[in-house]
Design a protein around this motif. Structure first.
Motif, PDB file in Angstrom:
ATOM      1  N   CYS A  76      -8.720  19.413 -61.419  1.00  0.00           N
ATOM      2  CA  CYS A  76      -8.109  20.635 -61.946  1.00  0.00           C
ATOM      3  C   CYS A  76      -7.104  21.157 -60.922  1.00  0.00           C
ATOM      4  O   CYS A  76      -7.195  20.832 -59.731  1.00  0.00           O
ATOM      5  N   THR A  77      -6.168  21.992 -61.349  1.00  0.00           N
ATOM      6  CA  THR A  77      -5.198  22.553 -60.404  1.00  0.00           C
ATOM      7  C   THR A  77      -5.855  23.462 -59.371  1.00  0.00           C
ATOM      8  O   THR A  77      -5.277  23.728 -58.326  1.00  0.00           O
ATOM      9  N   CYS A  78      -7.092  23.930 -59.649  1.00  0.00           N
ATOM     10  CA  CYS A  78      -7.812  24.771 -58.682  1.00  0.00           C
ATOM     11  C   CYS A  78      -8.462  23.927 -57.586  1.00  0.00           C
ATOM     12  O   CYS A  78      -8.956  24.466 -56.605  1.00  0.00           O
ATOM     13  N   GLY A  79      -8.492  22.585 -57.772  1.00  0.00           N
ATOM     14  CA  GLY A  79      -9.072  21.704 -56.766  1.00  0.00           C
ATOM     15  C   GLY A  79     -10.443  21.165 -57.126  1.00  0.00           C
ATOM     16  O   GLY A  79     -10.930  20.228 -56.512  1.00  0.00           O
ATOM     17  N   CYS A  98     -12.173  27.747 -66.251  1.00  0.00           N
ATOM     18  CA  CYS A  98     -11.357  27.901 -65.047  1.00  0.00           C
ATOM     19  C   CYS A  98     -10.216  28.886 -65.299  1.00  0.00           C
ATOM     20  O   CYS A  98      -9.450  28.745 -66.246  1.00  0.00           O
ATOM     21  N   LYS A  99     -10.105  29.876 -64.423  1.00  0.00           N
ATOM     22  CA  LYS A  99      -9.079  30.897 -64.586  1.00  0.00           C
ATOM     23  C   LYS A  99      -7.712  30.439 -64.066  1.00  0.00           C
ATOM     24  O   LYS A  99      -6.693  31.018 -64.407  1.00  0.00           O
ATOM     25  N   LEU A 100      -7.683  29.383 -63.282  1.00  0.00           N
ATOM     26  CA  LEU A 100      -6.415  28.917 -62.730  1.00  0.00           C
ATOM     27  C   LEU A 100      -5.775  27.838 -63.603  1.00  0.00           C
ATOM     28  O   LEU A 100      -4.643  27.986 -64.042  1.00  0.00           O
ATOM     29  N   GLY A 101      -6.508  26.764 -63.867  1.00  0.00           N
ATOM     30  CA  GLY A 101      -5.898  25.656 -64.582  1.00  0.00           C
ATOM     31  C   GLY A 101      -6.519  25.379 -65.936  1.00  0.00           C
ATOM     32  O   GLY A 101      -6.217  24.380 -66.574  1.00  0.00           O
ATOM     33  N   GLY A 102      -7.390  26.235 -66.390  1.00  0.00           N
ATOM     34  CA  GLY A 102      -8.112  25.971 -67.632  1.00  0.00           C
ATOM     35  C   GLY A 102      -7.479  26.595 -68.852  1.00  0.00           C
ATOM     36  O   GLY A 102      -6.286  26.894 -68.891  1.00  0.00           O
TER      37      GLY A 102
END
Length: 126
Positions: free
Chosen positions: A86-89, A100-104
């Motif tokens: 994911c973009t959050c790592g 996920c609040k960043l990449g979801g």
């Protein structure tokens, strides 16, 4: 009494059903148990039987339908797979992508609800 007999039969069937579920869960992984619990919740299948009304945005295209079935039964996605990371790592999964609040898909879900409710709100406020 006939109603008492029906009640007893229903209880016996429910007990048998619960024993079978318990047997299956004993042989299942925690992830499979979670999936079984989610799909057994009241109303969990209602989206499968609702009328596909475009005016209420109750329609799914082919990919959305396969994605929904994949998520419901914890299957790998058909079509474009999720990236491994994911973009959050974090490692990516359907569960992670949904929350996920960043990449979801949190913003996507929010925007869908907003777009569905906004016309109703405007209409009700005159």
């Amino acid at each position: 009494n006939n109603s008492e007999i029906k009640l007893i039969v229903r209880r016996v069937k429910n007990d048998q059903h619960q024993r079978k579920i318990d047997e299956i869960k004993l042989k299942s992984t925690p992830e499979e148990i979670r999936t079984l619990d989610l799909i057994a919740e009241k109303g969990a299948s209602s989206w499968l039987t609702c009328l596909p009304l475009e005016s209420l945005n109750f329609t799914l295209n082919r990919q959305e339908w396969f994605d929904a079935i994949s998520a419901r039964y914890n299957l790998s996605l058909v079509g474009e797979p999720l990236p491994d990371q994911c973009t959050c790592g974090e490692d990516n999964s359907i569960d992670h992508a949904i929350s996920c609040k960043l990449g979801g898909f949190v913003n996507y879900r929010h925007d869908n609800v907003r777009n569905m409710v906004a016309p109703e709100r405007k209409w009700s406020m005159g």
